[in-house]
Design a protein around this motif. Structure first.
Motif, PDB file in Angstrom:
ATOM      1  N   ARG A 109       0.830  -1.204   0.000  1.00  0.00           N
ATOM      2  CA  ARG A 109       0.000   0.000   0.000  1.00  0.00           C
ATOM      3  C   ARG A 109       0.864   1.254   0.000  1.00  0.00           C
ATOM      4  O   ARG A 109       0.509   2.276  -0.618  1.00  0.00           O
ATOM      5  CB  ARG A 109      -0.907   0.002   1.234  1.00  0.00           C
ATOM      6  CG  ARG A 109      -2.050  -1.011   1.172  1.00  0.00           C
ATOM      7  CD  ARG A 109      -2.848  -0.992   2.457  1.00  0.00           C
ATOM      8  NE  ARG A 109      -3.311   0.352   2.756  1.00  0.00           N
ATOM      9  CZ  ARG A 109      -3.814   0.726   3.943  1.00  0.00           C
ATOM     10  NH1 ARG A 109      -3.872  -0.156   4.924  1.00  0.00           N
ATOM     11  NH2 ARG A 109      -4.225   1.964   4.128  1.00  0.00           N
ATOM     12  N   ARG A 110       2.022   1.207   0.652  1.00  0.00           N
ATOM     13  CA  ARG A 110       2.913   2.355   0.635  1.00  0.00           C
ATOM     14  C   ARG A 110       3.430   2.618  -0.772  1.00  0.00           C
ATOM     15  O   ARG A 110       3.508   3.784  -1.214  1.00  0.00           O
ATOM     16  CB  ARG A 110       4.078   2.123   1.594  1.00  0.00           C
ATOM     17  CG  ARG A 110       5.057   3.285   1.646  1.00  0.00           C
ATOM     18  CD  ARG A 110       6.178   3.025   2.609  1.00  0.00           C
ATOM     19  NE  ARG A 110       6.977   1.860   2.203  1.00  0.00           N
ATOM     20  CZ  ARG A 110       8.003   1.385   2.922  1.00  0.00           C
ATOM     21  NH1 ARG A 110       8.337   1.967   4.063  1.00  0.00           N
ATOM     22  NH2 ARG A 110       8.671   0.333   2.496  1.00  0.00           N
ATOM     23  N   ALA A 111       3.767   1.543  -1.483  1.00  0.00           N
ATOM     24  CA  ALA A 111       4.234   1.726  -2.868  1.00  0.00           C
ATOM     25  C   ALA A 111       3.134   2.339  -3.730  1.00  0.00           C
ATOM     26  O   ALA A 111       3.391   3.224  -4.579  1.00  0.00           O
ATOM     27  CB  ALA A 111       4.680   0.371  -3.430  1.00  0.00           C
ATOM     28  N   GLU A 114       2.864   6.011  -2.823  1.00  0.00           N
ATOM     29  CA  GLU A 114       3.965   6.782  -3.394  1.00  0.00           C
ATOM     30  C   GLU A 114       3.694   7.091  -4.872  1.00  0.00           C
ATOM     31  O   GLU A 114       3.971   8.208  -5.353  1.00  0.00           O
ATOM     32  CB  GLU A 114       5.271   6.008  -3.234  1.00  0.00           C
ATOM     33  CG  GLU A 114       5.782   5.949  -1.789  1.00  0.00           C
ATOM     34  CD  GLU A 114       7.012   5.063  -1.659  1.00  0.00           C
ATOM     35  OE1 GLU A 114       7.293   4.309  -2.619  1.00  0.00           O
ATOM     36  OE2 GLU A 114       7.681   5.124  -0.605  1.00  0.00           O
ATOM     37  N   ALA A 115       3.169   6.091  -5.580  1.00  0.00           N
ATOM     38  CA  ALA A 115       2.841   6.327  -7.001  1.00  0.00           C
ATOM     39  C   ALA A 115       1.744   7.378  -7.138  1.00  0.00           C
ATOM     40  O   ALA A 115       1.801   8.266  -8.010  1.00  0.00           O
ATOM     41  CB  ALA A 115       2.409   5.002  -7.650  1.00  0.00           C
ATOM     42  N   THR A 116       0.748   7.305  -6.265  1.00  0.00           N
ATOM     43  CA  THR A 116      -0.339   8.298  -6.300  1.00  0.00           C
ATOM     44  C   THR A 116       0.197   9.693  -5.982  1.00  0.00           C
ATOM     45  O   THR A 116      -0.188  10.695  -6.604  1.00  0.00           O
ATOM     46  CB  THR A 116      -1.432   7.910  -5.299  1.00  0.00           C
ATOM     47  OG1 THR A 116      -1.924   6.596  -5.614  1.00  0.00           O
ATOM     48  CG2 THR A 116      -2.577   8.905  -5.335  1.00  0.00           C
ATOM     49  N   ARG A 117       1.109   9.772  -5.022  1.00  0.00           N
ATOM     50  CA  ARG A 117       1.694  11.059  -4.678  1.00  0.00           C
ATOM     51  C   ARG A 117       2.502  11.616  -5.837  1.00  0.00           C
ATOM     52  O   ARG A 117       2.419  12.831  -6.158  1.00  0.00           O
ATOM     53  CB  ARG A 117       2.590  10.905  -3.450  1.00  0.00           C
ATOM     54  CG  ARG A 117       3.235  12.208  -3.005  1.00  0.00           C
ATOM     55  CD  ARG A 117       4.455  11.928  -2.167  1.00  0.00           C
ATOM     56  NE  ARG A 117       5.448  11.132  -2.916  1.00  0.00           N
ATOM     57  CZ  ARG A 117       6.567  10.646  -2.383  1.00  0.00           C
ATOM     58  NH1 ARG A 117       6.835  10.849  -1.104  1.00  0.00           N
ATOM     59  NH2 ARG A 117       7.410   9.944  -3.120  1.00  0.00           N
ATOM     60  N   ASP A 118       3.296  10.796  -6.518  1.00  0.00           N
ATOM     61  CA  ASP A 118       4.094  11.262  -7.655  1.00  0.00           C
ATOM     62  C   ASP A 118       3.188  11.747  -8.791  1.00  0.00           C
ATOM     63  O   ASP A 118       3.474  12.778  -9.444  1.00  0.00           O
ATOM     64  CB  ASP A 118       4.999  10.136  -8.145  1.00  0.00           C
ATOM     65  CG  ASP A 118       6.034   9.744  -7.095  1.00  0.00           C
ATOM     66  OD1 ASP A 118       6.279  10.547  -6.161  1.00  0.00           O
ATOM     67  OD2 ASP A 118       6.607   8.622  -7.186  1.00  0.00           O
ATOM     68  N   GLU A 150      -3.371  15.534  -0.362  1.00  0.00           N
ATOM     69  CA  GLU A 150      -4.105  14.334   0.077  1.00  0.00           C
ATOM     70  C   GLU A 150      -3.270  13.076  -0.163  1.00  0.00           C
ATOM     71  O   GLU A 150      -3.218  12.188   0.685  1.00  0.00           O
ATOM     72  CB  GLU A 150      -5.436  14.250  -0.661  1.00  0.00           C
ATOM     73  CG  GLU A 150      -6.268  13.041  -0.255  1.00  0.00           C
ATOM     74  CD  GLU A 150      -7.582  12.996  -1.003  1.00  0.00           C
ATOM     75  OE1 GLU A 150      -8.341  12.032  -0.794  1.00  0.00           O
ATOM     76  OE2 GLU A 150      -7.867  13.912  -1.788  1.00  0.00           O
ATOM     77  N   ALA A 151      -2.594  13.000  -1.312  1.00  0.00           N
ATOM     78  CA  ALA A 151      -1.747  11.845  -1.618  1.00  0.00           C
ATOM     79  C   ALA A 151      -0.566  11.781  -0.659  1.00  0.00           C
ATOM     80  O   ALA A 151      -0.162  10.690  -0.210  1.00  0.00           O
ATOM     81  CB  ALA A 151      -1.273  11.920  -3.073  1.00  0.00           C
ATOM     82  N   GLU A 152      -0.003  12.930  -0.314  1.00  0.00           N
ATOM     83  CA  GLU A 152       1.117  12.965   0.632  1.00  0.00           C
ATOM     84  C   GLU A 152       0.668  12.521   2.024  1.00  0.00           C
ATOM     85  O   GLU A 152       1.371  11.772   2.719  1.00  0.00           O
ATOM     86  CB  GLU A 152       1.687  14.374   0.692  1.00  0.00           C
ATOM     87  CG  GLU A 152       2.933  14.515   1.541  1.00  0.00           C
ATOM     88  CD  GLU A 152       4.131  13.800   0.946  1.00  0.00           C
ATOM     89  OE1 GLU A 152       4.997  13.325   1.748  1.00  0.00           O
ATOM     90  OE2 GLU A 152       4.215  13.701  -0.292  1.00  0.00           O
ATOM     91  N   ALA A 153      -0.519  12.939   2.460  1.00  0.00           N
ATOM     92  CA  ALA A 153      -1.038  12.548   3.773  1.00  0.00           C
ATOM     93  C   ALA A 153      -1.316  11.043   3.829  1.00  0.00           C
ATOM     94  O   ALA A 153      -1.050  10.382   4.842  1.00  0.00           O
ATOM     95  CB  ALA A 153      -2.307  13.345   4.082  1.00  0.00           C
ATOM     96  N   ALA A 154      -1.860  10.489   2.753  1.00  0.00           N
ATOM     97  CA  ALA A 154      -2.129   9.050   2.714  1.00  0.00           C
ATOM     98  C   ALA A 154      -0.832   8.252   2.825  1.00  0.00           C
ATOM     99  O   ALA A 154      -0.766   7.222   3.505  1.00  0.00           O
ATOM    100  CB  ALA A 154      -2.887   8.699   1.437  1.00  0.00           C
ATOM    101  N   LEU A 155       0.217   8.730   2.156  1.00  0.00           N
ATOM    102  CA  LEU A 155       1.507   8.042   2.234  1.00  0.00           C
ATOM    103  C   LEU A 155       2.070   8.097   3.649  1.00  0.00           C
ATOM    104  O   LEU A 155       2.579   7.086   4.181  1.00  0.00           O
ATOM    105  CB  LEU A 155       2.481   8.679   1.246  1.00  0.00           C
ATOM    106  CG  LEU A 155       3.898   8.105   1.265  1.00  0.00           C
ATOM    107  CD1 LEU A 155       3.897   6.616   0.930  1.00  0.00           C
ATOM    108  CD2 LEU A 155       4.789   8.876   0.291  1.00  0.00           C
TER     109      LEU A 155
END
Length: 325
Positions: A109-111, A114-118, A150-155
């Protein structure tokens, strides 16, 4: 009264001819006295086996008897199971809170995060370029910025979940579990000792003088089952008239004779009573003092140690230097 009568008989024997003559040192009548070593169980139980018989010679540490131990074996098994449980609980607290499989899912899930954040960061850069060229409205840029945050917070949340899953329990919980393990180990040791004590061995070498219980009988705690006579607990006991009390000392050798005994038996005086065995309630003159006798005990040497308890003997005082080794 019986003891006083026995002592009167001994006094008569001392005053009879032959108790002290001019031909040599005085002699006195005595007997062999034994201090038995009584061996019994620490806890009550039914006598299961008996390994010795009366008159048998046993060595130190030789088995004497056993008591029923079914309940004690069960207690030992219970203590061992509780120790295993306590150790497992301690290991579980010291280990990670989540299993490796669960940690692997979090890392996947972290990977993904990270893809969502990028992707959100790239979209934010594209929207910012379009906004600078006046192609899109400010609202589109704000939406892209919110999506990146939001993507950064999820990561970050997934990172914290992984870190928490790799932690062990709190120190207080681990300390409590360690104390539980120590208590279980002590209970196991106690159960082992109680089970071992159901098999009673001879505390010293000696001769079995008496067996007081037979297999199948109930024995109370501390009640003797076997009476042993170690050689060092056999004594020569005789009574010395008061006028001769000053002529004996501790460690002095005496000659011992008896019916059918080999010649040359010796013993060493190890005890002289401080109290007279016969004390008339009068002011003692020279004649009355001769009636007082004091008990003396001597430890037999060599062959004299093989005499039997209660065997009558004759004791003769030896002058200093005679019979000394």
């Amino acid at each position: 009264m019986r003891r006083r009568a026995c002592h009167l008989i001994l006094l008569l024997a001392l005053l009879a001819p032959g108790g002290c003559t001019d031909e040599g040192p005085p002699s006195f009548q005595g007997y062999m006295e034994a201090e038995l070593l009584l061996v019994g169980p620490d806890e009550a139980g039914r006598l299961e086996t008996l390994a010795v018989a009366e008159g048998a010679a046993v060595a130190a540490g030789a088995p004497l008897f056993t008591l029923d131990s079914a309940v004690y074996r069960a207690d030992l098994a219970e203590a061992l199971a509780k120790l295993t449980q306590a150790r497992a609980q301690l290991a579980n607290l010291q280990a990670q809170q989540q299993r490796p499989e669960e940690i692997a899912v979090l890392r996947a899930r972290r990977a993904q995060a990270e893809a969502t954040r990028d992707l959100a960061a790239q979209e934010l850069r594209r929207q910012r370029e379009l906004f600078e060229r006046k192609v899109i409205a400010k609202a589109r840029l704000d939406q892209a910025e919110a999506a990146r945050r939001e993507a950064e917070a999820a990561l970050q949340q997934i990172e914290r979940e992984i870190a928490a899953g790799q932690l062990s329990a709190r120190a207080q919980e681990v300390s409590a579990a360690e104390a539980a393990v120590a208590a279980a180990e002590a209970a196991l040791a106690q159960a082992q000792v109680r089970l071992e004590r159901r098999q009673v061995a001879a505390p010293a070498a000696g001769i079995v003088q008496d067996v007081l219980y037979r297999p199948g009988e109930m024995v109370a705690a501390g009640q003797p089952v076997v009476a042993l006579l170690p050689p060092e607990r056999l004594k020569v006991r005789f009574f010395l008239p008061e006028p001769l009390l000053a002529s004996v000392r501790l460690g002095q050798q005496v000659a011992v004779t008896c019916d059918g005994c080999p010649p040359g038996l010796r013993a060493r005086i190890g005890f002289v009573s401080r109290e007279a065995e016969f004390t008339p309630p009068v002011i003692f003159g020279p004649e009355e003092r001769a009636k007082l006798v004091f008990m003396v005990e001597a430890l037999p040497d060599g062959a004299a140690a093989r005499l039997l308890p209660g065997q009558p003997v004759t004791v003769r005082l030896l002058p200093d230097g005679e019979g000394a080794s």
